[in-house]
Each structure stands twice: as C-alpha cells, then as structure tokens.
Design an enzyme around this catalytic site. Sequence first.
Site, PDB file in Angstrom:
ATOM      1  N   ASP A   1       0.835  -1.197   0.000  1.00 16.52           N
ATOM      2  CA  ASP A   1       0.000   0.000   0.000  1.00 16.52           C
ATOM      3  C   ASP A   1       0.870   1.247   0.000  1.00 16.52           C
ATOM      4  OD1 ASP A   1       0.947   0.191   2.595  1.00 16.52           O
ATOM      5  OD2 ASP A   1      -0.906  -0.545   3.517  1.00 16.52           O
TER       6      ASP A   1
ATOM      7  N   HIS B   1       0.416  -8.776  -4.411  1.00 17.61           N
ATOM      8  CA  HIS B   1      -0.486  -7.785  -3.806  1.00 17.61           C
ATOM      9  C   HIS B   1       0.311  -6.500  -3.573  1.00 17.61           C
ATOM     10  CE1 HIS B   1      -4.084  -6.591  -1.467  1.00 17.61           C
ATOM     11  NE2 HIS B   1      -3.211  -5.904  -0.731  1.00 17.61           N
TER      12      HIS B   1
ATOM     13  N   ASP C   1      -1.405 -17.974  -5.976  1.00 19.20           N
ATOM     14  CA  ASP C   1      -0.822 -16.783  -6.592  1.00 19.20           C
ATOM     15  C   ASP C   1      -1.934 -15.867  -7.085  1.00 19.20           C
ATOM     16  OD1 ASP C   1       0.809 -14.926  -7.780  1.00 19.20           O
ATOM     17  OD2 ASP C   1       1.428 -16.203  -9.455  1.00 19.20           O
TER      18      ASP C   1
ATOM     19  N   GLU D   1       1.497 -10.729  -0.524  1.00 16.89           N
ATOM     20  CA  GLU D   1       2.003  -9.375  -0.283  1.00 16.89           C
ATOM     21  C   GLU D   1       3.439  -9.427   0.235  1.00 16.89           C
ATOM     22  OE1 GLU D   1       0.480  -5.131   1.547  1.00 16.89           O
ATOM     23  OE2 GLU D   1      -0.277  -6.981   2.444  1.00 16.89           O
TER      24      GLU D   1
END
Length: 503
Positions: A77, A418, A469, A478
């Site tokens: 993020d 991710h 995956d 992630e």
Amino acid sequence: MSRACLLLVVAAVCLAGREAAAFNYADALDKAILFFEAQRSGKLPPGQRVAWRADSGLSDGSADGVDLAGGYYDAGDNVKFGLPMAFTVTMLSWSVIEFGDMMPARRSSFLGGIFGGGGVAQLDNARAAVRWGADYLLKAATATPDTLYVQVADPYQDHRCWERPEDMDTPRSVYKVTPQSPGSDVAGETAAALAAASIVFRVSDPSYSAKLLDAAQLVFDFADKYRGSYSDSLSSVVCPFYCSHSYHDELLWAASWLHLASPEKKDVYLSYIGSNGHALGAEQDDFTFSWDDKRVATKGFLQSRADGLQLYKAHTDNYICSLVPGANGFQSQYTPGGLLFKEGDSNMQYVTSTAFLLLTYAKYLSSSAATVSCGSTAVSPSTLISLAKKQVDYILGANPAGMSYMVGFGARYPRHVHHRGASMPSVRDHPARIGCDEGFRYLHSPEPDRNLLAGAVVGGPDAGDAFADGRDNYAQAEPSTYTNAPLVGALAFFAGAHKIFTP
C-alpha cells in the site's frame, strides 16, 4: 567481521555440507536489495534503478508543517508506518554490520580477491538502502522537539483506493507520539535503527554517523522518559495493522544497539540493561523474532557482546533448541516441505528473521569454539547454518511447488503480487492519472503484474506448502520491507561462503 572469524564460520559451512550451492545467492542478494528501491517514497535519486517508479509523497508532513518526504512504503500500500520501517532499517543495518564483508563493493584483495564480484556494488547498494530509511527517520525524530513522527497516511483511507504512489490523492495525515501521547515501542525501535545505521556509516561518513547517533540517544531518552505504547496513543490508526504487544522489548533492544554504537557510553547502556532487564521482561523465554517482538534477538545480540549475561545465553540457547528438529526443547512447526511456519499471514517474515538469527548465532558459536546444549545433544554451528540454508533455499525454489517465492528469481515465481505499483501500468508508460476506484480493476485482474517487483519476497505458502498466486490473497502474496531486510544478511552469508568454496 574479522578474517579469523570469517574463516571459522565458513569452515562450519563446509561441515554443514560440501555440495555446490543450489542457487545463485549473489543474484538473489542483488534482487533482495533492489526491492527497496521499488518501495521508496519521496524524490527519487538520479541513480534509481527501478525505472517504473517515479516521485511520490513529496508533500508528506505538510499537514503538520514539517518535511516528511522520503522513507519506505512498508508493503503493497501507500502508507508509511514508522514501527515496521524502523525495524527494516535496523535489520538492514545489522545485515551490513554482520555480513557486509561478504557483500562486494568492488573487487577485493581480501582472502586473495575471492570476494570479487566483477564490480557488483552489493555493499554500496545495501548502504544506500539503509541511508534512504535512516534519512527519513532522522527527519521524523528531529523535526520538532519532544516529538517523533511515526506515520504518514490513514490506512483506512488508503485502503479504500487502489492507486499508484505517484497518483495517490488520499489524505496524507500525520501521526506523532509526544510526552502526552507516548510511544516507547516505536520510539525505541527508531532509536535502535538510528544507532545501528550510525555503525554502518561510522567509517564511510563519520559526520553523518555522529548525527544519527546523537538522534538515537535523544530518541531513546524520550522513549524511556515518557513510557507508554503507541498502540494506546494511536490505536485508531496503527491497529490492527501494526499493533505493538509491548514497549518493553524495544527499550532493551534500543539500549543494546546504543551499547554497541556508543563506545564512550557503552557502560551506561549496559548498566541500563542490567537495572531494567527484569522489569522489562528479559528473564522470560521467547521464541519469535519480528518487528513486534525483539526479546530473543536482544538476548542473542547482547550475550555475544557483553560479559556477565549468562542468563541471556541460556534463553538464546533455549530458542535455538526450539528450532532444531529432534533436539530436546524442540517446539517449532515446519511444513511437510521443511519451511518454518509461525502463522498464516506473511509467514515468510518469520522465516527470514529466524534464518538471520541462526546465522549470527552460528557465527558467535564458531568464534567461541562453542556449541548449544539441548539436553544431551550438542548442536553445532554447522547445524544452525544448515537449518538456515534450508529456509533460504526453500524461499528460492527448493520446495514442493518448485517455485521461488522471490519475485524475478528463477523461472517460476509469483506473478500476481499484492502491490499497487507492480500491478498497475507504470506512470512512465501511462502518465495519465488512474483514479481511486478505477485502480481496483487491476487488483482483481487475472493478468500478471505490469511491472516486475524484482527481489520482493511474498508472504509465502500455508502450513501444507500450498500457495495461491492471487493479487487478492494479501496473506500469501504481499511482500514487505521487513521480510526482505533480514534476508539481505542471510543471502550475503551464503553468497560469500559459496565464493570461497566453489572452484
């Protein structure tokens, strides 16, 4: 690392197994360090090697009238979380301190030049990774008196969007700890990071090193004087993401690093550890090392560097015994394929931190001609090195799936990470802004990542070695900076050992 100590450690590697290295550890090391450039926030430098990234977060801190540009995004993020970032810098620094001599900066004459890597600047790049994080922490610690800035961005607001860092328009709120709203955990880790980084630059940049050490001492005093957890002071924005279980371990951890970093005050910090160890939980066994729990690492770190801490050695030995299958005291879980398994979310962070501790303790044992007593079993340094190697090799592809869990390493690796920036078109190729909601089509897309997040180690498989995956699968797919940071040291060890014993 001294030449004599290095030879002892590498001799233990030979005892652990004389087979040729299964993987190109030097290449994996290059990639593991490169990952940090993809995580950079702020104004990117001219030498930026991850070309699909661009400047971001240039006005960070302006909400509070300070400059907080720079630092690292922790994972996939666009939030800058202070506690895991500081731990990342501490572990990157420790990797350089412990195994930097095994990272070639240029062709070396040491041991006859056998560390030559054709000019591969692994050590230089590792130092650059340390400095990028340390620069940010230095600003966060010194911008305002009696204040430590510990986070930029509200994670709940950030997670409502799937945006490239270069496009983000979510609020860049600023969060801090103060005497009235203490955070001894995040402040203690920041002090540890600054102290460790000061050691990295002690020779190459003495003035910068001194500045880092001065800040480390101030932040530690702040953490100790105004005790409390940032999970209480800032619970609405740090939990459940990076809640701290306690600040006790960070105070001892920081004092330990300051003991090593401050020759003129080492007795002061050792006295602090002796006086506060009982109250801060140092006399309890512990079996996990992570961004949230440094107790076992602190004990292993201290007992190898300070006299009179026999209890710490006993606790460290208990931790080692807990990891060795068949040893008295063994209590760890391994997958059928041999991977250490602690928990389902981002398990690889525990794998890399454990491998790092195994190698540092093996180095200490080798230099002391010692072993670990697990009941009637004497566990040698070579056993620890072999166990660490199995964990590293599993990450790189020696596993039931036959795939690497490091992006870009080997023929098979995760293709749906991710990670916002990796999943979306590069701002270089697609300059037009991609909005908050529009970005979610990339999150849910079955297409492989648009940009290669080289060197990123993902969360990894489950307890049965199964891995999905999928970009939506944040628990397994992630990456994070604090997973890669200790792996840098482990890979440096095996890259250096391989160079010595391969004809």
